[in-house]
Scaffold this motif. Sequence first.
Motif, PDB file in Angstrom:
ATOM      1  N   LEU A   4       0.861  -1.182   0.000  1.00  0.00           N
ATOM      2  CA  LEU A   4       0.000   0.000   0.000  1.00  0.00           C
ATOM      3  C   LEU A   4       0.896   1.229   0.000  1.00  0.00           C
ATOM      4  O   LEU A   4       1.734   1.386   0.891  1.00  0.00           O
ATOM      5  N   VAL A   5       0.725   2.122  -0.991  1.00  0.00           N
ATOM      6  CA  VAL A   5       1.478   3.368  -1.000  1.00  0.00           C
ATOM      7  C   VAL A   5       0.899   4.301   0.059  1.00  0.00           C
ATOM      8  O   VAL A   5      -0.183   4.060   0.606  1.00  0.00           O
ATOM      9  N   LYS A   6       1.612   5.372   0.345  1.00  0.00           N
ATOM     10  CA  LYS A   6       1.162   6.360   1.325  1.00  0.00           C
ATOM     11  C   LYS A   6      -0.268   6.800   1.011  1.00  0.00           C
ATOM     12  O   LYS A   6      -0.583   7.133  -0.127  1.00  0.00           O
ATOM     13  N   GLY A   7      -1.137   6.732   2.012  1.00  0.00           N
ATOM     14  CA  GLY A   7      -2.523   7.156   1.853  1.00  0.00           C
ATOM     15  C   GLY A   7      -3.468   6.107   1.299  1.00  0.00           C
ATOM     16  O   GLY A   7      -4.666   6.322   1.235  1.00  0.00           O
ATOM     17  N   ALA A   8      -2.942   4.951   0.906  1.00  0.00           N
ATOM     18  CA  ALA A   8      -3.796   3.889   0.354  1.00  0.00           C
ATOM     19  C   ALA A   8      -4.366   3.035   1.484  1.00  0.00           C
ATOM     20  O   ALA A   8      -3.825   2.985   2.585  1.00  0.00           O
ATOM     21  N   SER A   9      -5.472   2.354   1.183  1.00  0.00           N
ATOM     22  CA  SER A   9      -6.080   1.480   2.183  1.00  0.00           C
ATOM     23  C   SER A   9      -6.755   0.299   1.508  1.00  0.00           C
ATOM     24  O   SER A   9      -7.068   0.325   0.326  1.00  0.00           O
ATOM     25  N   ILE A  10      -6.948  -0.733   2.319  1.00  0.00           N
ATOM     26  CA  ILE A  10      -7.804  -1.863   1.970  1.00  0.00           C
ATOM     27  C   ILE A  10      -9.063  -1.648   2.782  1.00  0.00           C
ATOM     28  O   ILE A  10      -9.003  -1.480   4.005  1.00  0.00           O
ATOM     29  N   GLY A  11     -10.201  -1.607   2.138  1.00  0.00           N
ATOM     30  CA  GLY A  11     -11.449  -1.290   2.827  1.00  0.00           C
ATOM     31  C   GLY A  11     -11.862  -2.336   3.852  1.00  0.00           C
ATOM     32  O   GLY A  11     -11.398  -3.482   3.833  1.00  0.00           O
ATOM     33  N   LEU A  12     -12.738  -1.928   4.731  1.00  0.00           N
ATOM     34  CA  LEU A  12     -13.249  -2.792   5.788  1.00  0.00           C
ATOM     35  C   LEU A  12     -13.995  -3.982   5.175  1.00  0.00           C
ATOM     36  O   LEU A  12     -14.844  -3.813   4.300  1.00  0.00           O
ATOM     37  N   HIS A  13     -13.645  -5.183   5.632  1.00  0.00           N
ATOM     38  CA  HIS A  13     -14.302  -6.397   5.157  1.00  0.00           C
ATOM     39  C   HIS A  13     -14.296  -7.450   6.264  1.00  0.00           C
ATOM     40  O   HIS A  13     -13.467  -7.415   7.156  1.00  0.00           O
ATOM     41  N   THR A  14     -15.233  -8.374   6.179  1.00  0.00           N
ATOM     42  CA  THR A  14     -15.382  -9.444   7.167  1.00  0.00           C
ATOM     43  C   THR A  14     -14.922 -10.760   6.561  1.00  0.00           C
ATOM     44  O   THR A  14     -15.266 -11.087   5.422  1.00  0.00           O
ATOM     45  N   HIS A  15     -14.165 -11.521   7.348  1.00  0.00           N
ATOM     46  CA  HIS A  15     -13.721 -12.848   6.921  1.00  0.00           C
ATOM     47  C   HIS A  15     -14.774 -13.861   7.375  1.00  0.00           C
ATOM     48  O   HIS A  15     -14.668 -14.440   8.442  1.00  0.00           O
ATOM     49  N   GLU A  16     -15.780 -14.031   6.546  1.00  0.00           N
ATOM     50  CA  GLU A  16     -16.899 -14.897   6.904  1.00  0.00           C
ATOM     51  C   GLU A  16     -16.588 -16.378   6.729  1.00  0.00           C
ATOM     52  O   GLU A  16     -17.117 -17.205   7.464  1.00  0.00           O
ATOM     53  N   MET A  17     -15.722 -16.715   5.766  1.00  0.00           N
ATOM     54  CA  MET A  17     -15.452 -18.120   5.470  1.00  0.00           C
ATOM     55  C   MET A  17     -14.011 -18.531   5.753  1.00  0.00           C
ATOM     56  O   MET A  17     -13.663 -19.696   5.589  1.00  0.00           O
ATOM     57  N   ASP A  18     -13.161 -17.578   6.144  1.00  0.00           N
ATOM     58  CA  ASP A  18     -11.750 -17.879   6.340  1.00  0.00           C
ATOM     59  C   ASP A  18     -11.163 -16.926   7.377  1.00  0.00           C
ATOM     60  O   ASP A  18     -11.885 -16.122   7.959  1.00  0.00           O
ATOM     61  N   SER A  19      -9.877 -17.028   7.596  1.00  0.00           N
ATOM     62  CA  SER A  19      -9.166 -16.114   8.489  1.00  0.00           C
ATOM     63  C   SER A  19      -8.018 -15.507   7.693  1.00  0.00           C
ATOM     64  O   SER A  19      -7.776 -15.889   6.545  1.00  0.00           O
ATOM     65  N   GLU A  20      -7.306 -14.545   8.291  1.00  0.00           N
ATOM     66  CA  GLU A  20      -6.144 -13.950   7.624  1.00  0.00           C
ATOM     67  C   GLU A  20      -5.066 -13.637   8.642  1.00  0.00           C
ATOM     68  O   GLU A  20      -5.349 -13.095   9.713  1.00  0.00           O
ATOM     69  N   ILE A  21      -3.847 -13.973   8.294  1.00  0.00           N
ATOM     70  CA  ILE A  21      -2.670 -13.679   9.112  1.00  0.00           C
ATOM     71  C   ILE A  21      -1.794 -12.755   8.278  1.00  0.00           C
ATOM     72  O   ILE A  21      -1.425 -13.109   7.149  1.00  0.00           O
ATOM     73  N   THR A  22      -1.471 -11.572   8.807  1.00  0.00           N
ATOM     74  CA  THR A  22      -0.673 -10.600   8.060  1.00  0.00           C
ATOM     75  C   THR A  22       0.512 -10.151   8.895  1.00  0.00           C
ATOM     76  O   THR A  22       0.343  -9.664  10.020  1.00  0.00           O
ATOM     77  N   TYR A  23       1.704 -10.305   8.330  1.00  0.00           N
ATOM     78  CA  TYR A  23       2.949  -9.885   8.967  1.00  0.00           C
ATOM     79  C   TYR A  23       3.414  -8.611   8.280  1.00  0.00           C
ATOM     80  O   TYR A  23       3.471  -8.557   7.042  1.00  0.00           O
ATOM     81  N   ILE A  24       3.730  -7.578   9.057  1.00  0.00           N
ATOM     82  CA  ILE A  24       4.153  -6.300   8.497  1.00  0.00           C
ATOM     83  C   ILE A  24       5.671  -6.324   8.311  1.00  0.00           C
ATOM     84  O   ILE A  24       6.420  -6.480   9.277  1.00  0.00           O
ATOM     85  N   LEU A  25       6.108  -6.175   7.067  1.00  0.00           N
ATOM     86  CA  LEU A  25       7.530  -6.199   6.734  1.00  0.00           C
ATOM     87  C   LEU A  25       8.163  -4.809   6.750  1.00  0.00           C
ATOM     88  O   LEU A  25       9.321  -4.656   7.124  1.00  0.00           O
ATOM     89  N   GLN A  26       7.392  -3.800   6.320  1.00  0.00           N
ATOM     90  CA  GLN A  26       7.939  -2.447   6.185  1.00  0.00           C
ATOM     91  C   GLN A  26       6.810  -1.436   6.291  1.00  0.00           C
ATOM     92  O   GLN A  26       5.689  -1.702   5.881  1.00  0.00           O
ATOM     93  N   GLY A  27       7.121  -0.268   6.807  1.00  0.00           N
ATOM     94  CA  GLY A  27       6.170   0.832   6.853  1.00  0.00           C
ATOM     95  C   GLY A  27       5.359   0.849   8.133  1.00  0.00           C
ATOM     96  O   GLY A  27       5.517  -0.002   9.010  1.00  0.00           O
ATOM     97  N   ARG A  28       4.507   1.833   8.215  1.00  0.00           N
ATOM     98  CA  ARG A  28       3.634   2.015   9.379  1.00  0.00           C
ATOM     99  C   ARG A  28       2.214   2.220   8.887  1.00  0.00           C
ATOM    100  O   ARG A  28       1.974   2.764   7.818  1.00  0.00           O
TER     101      ARG A  28
END
Length: 109
Positions: free
Chosen positions: A40-64
Amino acid sequence: MVINFDEMKETVLAHFYGGEKEARAKMFGDENNRIMLGRLVKGASIGLHTHEMDSEITYILQGRGKVLYDGTWEEVGPGMCHYCPKGHSHNFINDGEEDLILFSVVPNQ
């Protein structure tokens, strides 16, 4: 099995889940998992969503950035892991000064 993201084409996901700007991702998937290296570039986002059928694991490599997880804001940065279990909602926002680089695994349920 080795997954070499350096050899993959980056996919542009404009307004992903209704987010701002665009998400970019290199993705691998099979019958068991979806494995992604996202940006995600500065100011970008992934919109709010629900994981109804699965889960998600996200590791942050760089940035804030920050994550809205079940209505609560959480700050994220390098070395942190965000977990969104099945039935819960989240989004990602890059409110930092550099690209937010994310490594995510979504197990197929």
